[in-house]
Write a protein that holds these residues in place. Structure first.
Motif, PDB file in Angstrom:
ATOM      1  N   THR A  10       0.837  -1.134  -0.049  1.00  0.00           N
ATOM      2  CA  THR A  10       0.124  -0.037   0.030  1.00  0.00           C
ATOM      3  C   THR A  10       0.776   1.172   0.023  1.00  0.00           C
ATOM      4  O   THR A  10       0.543   2.306  -0.662  1.00  0.00           O
ATOM      5  CB  THR A  10      -0.850   0.129   1.334  1.00  0.00           C
ATOM      6  N   HIS A  11       1.730   1.081   0.842  1.00  0.00           N
ATOM      7  CA  HIS A  11       2.907   2.377   0.814  1.00  0.00           C
ATOM      8  C   HIS A  11       3.224   2.585  -0.473  1.00  0.00           C
ATOM      9  O   HIS A  11       3.722   3.831  -1.235  1.00  0.00           O
ATOM     10  CB  HIS A  11       4.018   2.128   1.957  1.00  0.00           C
ATOM     11  N   ARG A  12       3.689   1.472  -1.334  1.00  0.00           N
ATOM     12  CA  ARG A  12       4.491   1.787  -2.523  1.00  0.00           C
ATOM     13  C   ARG A  12       3.400   2.421  -3.498  1.00  0.00           C
ATOM     14  O   ARG A  12       3.750   3.062  -4.408  1.00  0.00           O
ATOM     15  CB  ARG A  12       4.903   0.344  -3.145  1.00  0.00           C
ATOM     16  N   VAL A  13       2.132   1.734  -3.326  1.00  0.00           N
ATOM     17  CA  VAL A  13       1.100   2.419  -4.450  1.00  0.00           C
ATOM     18  C   VAL A  13       0.837   3.773  -3.972  1.00  0.00           C
ATOM     19  O   VAL A  13       0.915   4.790  -5.030  1.00  0.00           O
ATOM     20  CB  VAL A  13      -0.073   1.512  -4.226  1.00  0.00           C
ATOM     21  N   THR A  14       0.628   4.161  -2.746  1.00  0.00           N
ATOM     22  CA  THR A  14       0.519   5.579  -2.657  1.00  0.00           C
ATOM     23  C   THR A  14       1.615   6.482  -2.891  1.00  0.00           C
ATOM     24  O   THR A  14       1.579   7.633  -3.427  1.00  0.00           O
ATOM     25  CB  THR A  14       0.318   5.809  -1.115  1.00  0.00           C
ATOM     26  N   SER A  15       2.968   5.826  -2.820  1.00  0.00           N
ATOM     27  CA  SER A  15       4.010   6.867  -3.131  1.00  0.00           C
ATOM     28  C   SER A  15       4.360   6.703  -4.758  1.00  0.00           C
ATOM     29  O   SER A  15       4.659   7.993  -5.221  1.00  0.00           O
ATOM     30  CB  SER A  15       5.465   5.953  -2.610  1.00  0.00           C
ATOM     31  N   GLY A  16       3.687   5.826  -5.493  1.00  0.00           N
ATOM     32  CA  GLY A  16       3.843   5.899  -6.875  1.00  0.00           C
ATOM     33  C   GLY A  16       2.832   6.988  -7.263  1.00  0.00           C
ATOM     34  O   GLY A  16       3.300   7.861  -8.371  1.00  0.00           O
ATOM     35  N   LEU A  17       1.673   6.963  -6.553  1.00  0.00           N
ATOM     36  CA  LEU A  17       0.588   8.053  -7.121  1.00  0.00           C
ATOM     37  C   LEU A  17       1.116   9.542  -6.871  1.00  0.00           C
ATOM     38  O   LEU A  17       0.876  10.154  -7.518  1.00  0.00           O
ATOM     39  CB  LEU A  17      -0.796   7.760  -6.334  1.00  0.00           C
ATOM     40  N   ALA A  18       1.804   9.467  -5.729  1.00  0.00           N
ATOM     41  CA  ALA A  18       2.436  10.862  -5.180  1.00  0.00           C
ATOM     42  C   ALA A  18       3.466  11.259  -6.233  1.00  0.00           C
ATOM     43  O   ALA A  18       3.553  12.489  -6.689  1.00  0.00           O
ATOM     44  CB  ALA A  18       3.198  10.873  -3.907  1.00  0.00           C
ATOM     45  N   TRP A  19       4.238  10.242  -7.009  1.00  0.00           N
ATOM     46  CA  TRP A  19       5.205  10.599  -7.950  1.00  0.00           C
ATOM     47  C   TRP A  19       4.513  11.341  -9.019  1.00  0.00           C
ATOM     48  O   TRP A  19       4.972  12.287  -9.683  1.00  0.00           O
ATOM     49  CB  TRP A  19       6.158   9.452  -8.340  1.00  0.00           C
ATOM     50  N   PHE A  20       3.397  10.570  -9.666  1.00  0.00           N
ATOM     51  CA  PHE A  20       2.421  11.047 -10.655  1.00  0.00           C
ATOM     52  C   PHE A  20       1.794  12.196 -10.467  1.00  0.00           C
ATOM     53  O   PHE A  20       1.843  13.106 -11.338  1.00  0.00           O
ATOM     54  CB  PHE A  20       1.494   9.995 -10.992  1.00  0.00           C
ATOM     55  N   LEU A  21       1.540  12.647  -9.210  1.00  0.00           N
ATOM     56  CA  LEU A  21       1.259  13.883  -8.800  1.00  0.00           C
ATOM     57  C   LEU A  21       2.116  15.296  -8.903  1.00  0.00           C
ATOM     58  O   LEU A  21       1.734  15.999  -9.416  1.00  0.00           O
ATOM     59  CB  LEU A  21       0.656  14.174  -7.261  1.00  0.00           C
ATOM     60  N   ALA A  22       3.297  14.645  -8.598  1.00  0.00           N
ATOM     61  CA  ALA A  22       4.478  15.655  -8.776  1.00  0.00           C
ATOM     62  C   ALA A  22       4.926  15.810 -10.136  1.00  0.00           C
ATOM     63  O   ALA A  22       4.820  16.976 -10.741  1.00  0.00           O
ATOM     64  CB  ALA A  22       5.683  15.104  -8.032  1.00  0.00           C
ATOM     65  N   LEU A  23       4.383  14.985 -11.090  1.00  0.00           N
ATOM     66  CA  LEU A  23       4.885  14.995 -12.557  1.00  0.00           C
ATOM     67  C   LEU A  23       3.705  15.920 -12.959  1.00  0.00           C
ATOM     68  O   LEU A  23       3.895  16.731 -13.787  1.00  0.00           O
ATOM     69  CB  LEU A  23       4.589  13.673 -13.338  1.00  0.00           C
ATOM     70  N   GLY A  24       2.483  15.797 -12.613  1.00  0.00           N
ATOM     71  CA  GLY A  24       1.451  16.424 -13.086  1.00  0.00           C
ATOM     72  C   GLY A  24       1.488  18.114 -12.629  1.00  0.00           C
ATOM     73  O   GLY A  24       1.298  18.959 -13.376  1.00  0.00           O
ATOM     74  N   LEU A  25       2.128  18.230 -11.476  1.00  0.00           N
ATOM     75  CA  LEU A  25       2.276  19.618 -10.952  1.00  0.00           C
ATOM     76  C   LEU A  25       3.519  20.392 -11.845  1.00  0.00           C
ATOM     77  O   LEU A  25       3.155  21.274 -12.116  1.00  0.00           O
ATOM     78  CB  LEU A  25       3.005  19.369  -9.551  1.00  0.00           C
ATOM     79  N   LEU A  26       4.361  19.555 -12.242  1.00  0.00           N
ATOM     80  CA  LEU A  26       5.377  20.065 -13.141  1.00  0.00           C
ATOM     81  C   LEU A  26       4.796  20.519 -14.608  1.00  0.00           C
ATOM     82  O   LEU A  26       5.097  21.442 -15.255  1.00  0.00           O
ATOM     83  CB  LEU A  26       6.626  19.276 -13.477  1.00  0.00           C
ATOM     84  N   VAL A  27       4.130  19.480 -15.153  1.00  0.00           N
ATOM     85  CA  VAL A  27       3.409  19.865 -16.600  1.00  0.00           C
ATOM     86  C   VAL A  27       2.538  20.891 -16.347  1.00  0.00           C
ATOM     87  O   VAL A  27       2.467  21.876 -17.359  1.00  0.00           O
ATOM     88  CB  VAL A  27       2.859  18.473 -16.915  1.00  0.00           C
ATOM     89  N   TRP A  28       1.746  20.932 -15.406  1.00  0.00           N
ATOM     90  CA  TRP A  28       0.693  21.857 -15.420  1.00  0.00           C
ATOM     91  C   TRP A  28       1.166  23.218 -15.241  1.00  0.00           C
ATOM     92  O   TRP A  28       0.987  24.311 -15.796  1.00  0.00           O
ATOM     93  CB  TRP A  28      -0.266  21.690 -14.219  1.00  0.00           C
TER      94      TRP A  28
END
Length: 607
Positions: free
Chosen positions: A61-79
């Motif tokens: 669960t920690h790995r999944v939530t951490s992976g989602l956090a990475w994609f949120l950071a990627l979306g932050l940069l793109v936006w």
């Protein structure tokens, strides 16, 4: 509208990341870090494992939530790249966020791949945990700044910040060190739990205990030391850069750190249960966010004070050309001499003889630097009233021979140097006590009490009672009841000494509006208060004999010194004029020095 949505997205990404961080602490605290085995990014050799064990479910669960956090950071940069123009700080913050999110994942992967999880007790794991925590704080800082700038916060300007920039930089560095020590402490609590508080304390002091256990002793002292520094820095920055945002974040930082210290104490008393470790970590993250926001607000272009147009200087204006004597004057050497004397005699009292030349000289230097830093900061804060008082009109901060920024830089250099010297030569408790005395003098007395209350010196004078505690702790590494007794002597002696001086310069205090006792309640009330405190000082000074801590040599000397003190106080009460005030003021300094010297001689000869 798009930028408003981005602002909410940025703050949401920060909040989600904090939740992931706390969940990661739960993984460590429950020993579930090896739940997926020694595989990453796969778990138990599978991309989507069947979590038959609870540890596997927690880690996955920690790995999944951490992976989602990475994609949120990627979306932050793109936006950010799409919504903000080139050169906007939001782009920079979003880029840093993705970078530190990536390194966060890599450090976590390294912990798994090198099996530095679960019951691993290697020193290498402590280094990795410290690195993990520092990277986490840097990630939080990047996300916080991105959200702050997206919300309209002005960009940071690092150039030309002077003492404010240095002070905040040291605060940020100190908080990172505190966080790293907290990570190691939490690891020790997890790997070596205690059944009760007494057993835990016994483990901490055991010379055969594992290094993780013995390191737990340092974290509370580091926390108090860094906390003292952060509160001092927040107050000074709020004073020097009084914008609404700076003041708001300074108050927030102070409140959060005090709450965090209380949570740390509760965590200790409850033997670090998992839920309390999570609360403690979350509060640490919030303290860090408040500090980052304070730094961002104080170091922005909007917070920089306006630069006045310089007026032509006359040949006698005394501006510029500061010498080492001017910087020495900032420390108030004559004031420090008596405080330093009580520090050094307290060392002899604690040791029952000579404490060692190296330690003696190191504490003398470190103690002078701490007191000198407090006095330098005091001169900066009080420069507006010092210029209108005859006694202080020639101070270098008033004549502008030393600019305020330079004086503060000097003070912060003394503070850091003092802390390091006292820590390395003596112990962390000694360094923390010297820093606490500095904080009390600057924040409690100078900033809060001095210009508000007539009895300011009664409470604020406690700052001058810290030196014996510093000397005692340097020798023994602890504070006994007798050490606090030395503190009490100076605490009750201070009003006698200071109010005698206040009688001499009451016109100056009245002119600048400082509500000292003679100004507010007159000479008669002042001399009466002096007499009462002289009686209290005399009574307290003979208490060591009742405790069996001193012999008849000290008693005879104390009796003689107190007799003269009481007689001169009575004479001042009967004749409240300048000659009698001068006589008592000068004798009060001799009284304290001889009293401590007599106790040092007595303990050295007969202990």
């Amino acid at each position: 509208m798009k930028r408003i949505r981005f602002e909410w997205y940025a703050w949401g990404a920060l909040a989600y990341t904090l939740a992931v961080i706390v969940w990661g602490a739960y993984v460590r605290a429950t020993g579930s870090g090896a739940g997926c085995g020694r595989q990453w990014p796969s778990c138990q050799g599978e991309i989507l494992p069947r979590p038959e064990a609870l540890e596997t479910l927690i880690e996955f669960t920690h790995r999944v939530t951490s992976g989602l956090a990475w994609f949120l950071a990627l979306g932050l940069l793109v936006w950010a790249l799409r919504a903000f123009p080139k050169g906007h700080p939001v782009r920079f913050g979003a880029g840093l966020s993705l970078f530190f999110m990536t390194t966060e994942s890599l450090v976590g992967a390294g912990l798994v791949l090198f099996e530095m999880v679960a019951d691993n007790v290697s020193i290498a794991r402590a280094w990795w945990m410290s690195l993990h925590l520092i990277n986490t704080f840097l990630l939080i800082a990047a996300l916080t700044l991105t959200a702050w700038w997206a919300s309209g916060g002005p960009p940071v300007r690092l150039k030309g910040q002077g003492a404010v920039g240095v002070a905040l930089g040291l605060g940020l560095l100190g908080t990172l060190i505190l966080g790293a020590s907290g990570a190691v402490t939490a690891l020790g609590d997890t790997l070596f739990p205690a059944n009760n508080l007494v057993e835990g304390i016994r483990q901490d002091f055991s010379p055969t205990a594992h290094l993780f256990i013995r390191l737990r002793l340092f974290h509370p002292l580091i926390a108090v030391s860094v906390g003292v520094y952060l509160i001092l820095t927040a107050s000074l920055v709020s004073y020097l850069r009084p914008t609404p945002a700076v003041r708001r974040f300074a108050k927030l930082l102070t409140v959060l750190f005090l709450v965090q210290l209380g949570a740390g104490l509760l965590n200790l008393l409850l033997l670090a249960p998992v839920w309390m470790q999570l609360v403690h970590l979350l509060l640490a993250d919030l303290v860090w966010i408040a500090l980052v926001l304070l730094a961002a607000a104080a170091l922005s272009q909007d917070a920089l004070p306006a630069v006045p147009t310089p007026a032509p200087a006359s040949p006698h204006a005394g501006t510029g050309g500061a010498t080492w004597r001017d910087y020495m004057a900032l420390t108030k050497p004559r004031v420090i001499s008596l405080l330093l004397f009580t520090t050094l005699t307290a060392m002899i009292i604690a040791a029952g003889g000579w404490p060692g030349t190296g330690l003696f000289l190191a504490v003398a230097l470190g103690g002078y630097m701490a007191a000198g830093a407090a006095n330098a900061i005091n001169m900066v804060i009080d420069r507006d009233i010092d210029g209108r008082m005859a006694r202080t009109a020639h101070r270098p901060t008033v004549t502008h021979r030393i600019p305020s920024n330079h004086a503060l830089l000097f003070a912060f250099a003394l503070t850091v140097g003092s802390f390091l010297i006292l820590w390395l030569a003596a112990n962390l408790l000694t360094a923390a006590l010297a820093l606490a005395g500095l904080l009390f003098y600057v924040l409690v007395y100078t900033i809060y009490l001095k210009r508000r209350f007539w009895n300011n010196i009664v409470v604020g004078g406690a700052a001058g009672a810290f030196p014996p505690l510093v000397g005692w702790a340097a020798v023994t590494g602890e504070l006994s009841l007798f050490a606090w007794y030395l503190f009490t002597i100076i605490f009750f002696w201070t009003p006698v000494h200071f109010w005698a001086l206040a009688l001499l310069i009451k016109e100056d205090y009245a002119r600048v509006g400082v509500p000292m006792l003679p100004v507010v309640h007159g000479e008669r009330m002042t001399v009466l208060q002096i007499a009462l405190y002289a009686v209290l000082t005399a009574l307290i000074s003979i208490m060591p004999l009742l405790l069996g801590e001193v012999g008849w040599f000290y008693l005879s000397m104390a009796a003689l010194l107190n007799l003269v003190l009481l007689v001169r106080s009575l004479e001042l009460y009967r004749h409240p004029d300048r000659p009698h005030a001068v006589s008592l003021y000068k004798y009060s300094m001799l009284y304290l020095a001889l009293l401590f010297l007599a106790m040092a001689v007595d303990r050295a000869l007969w202990l």
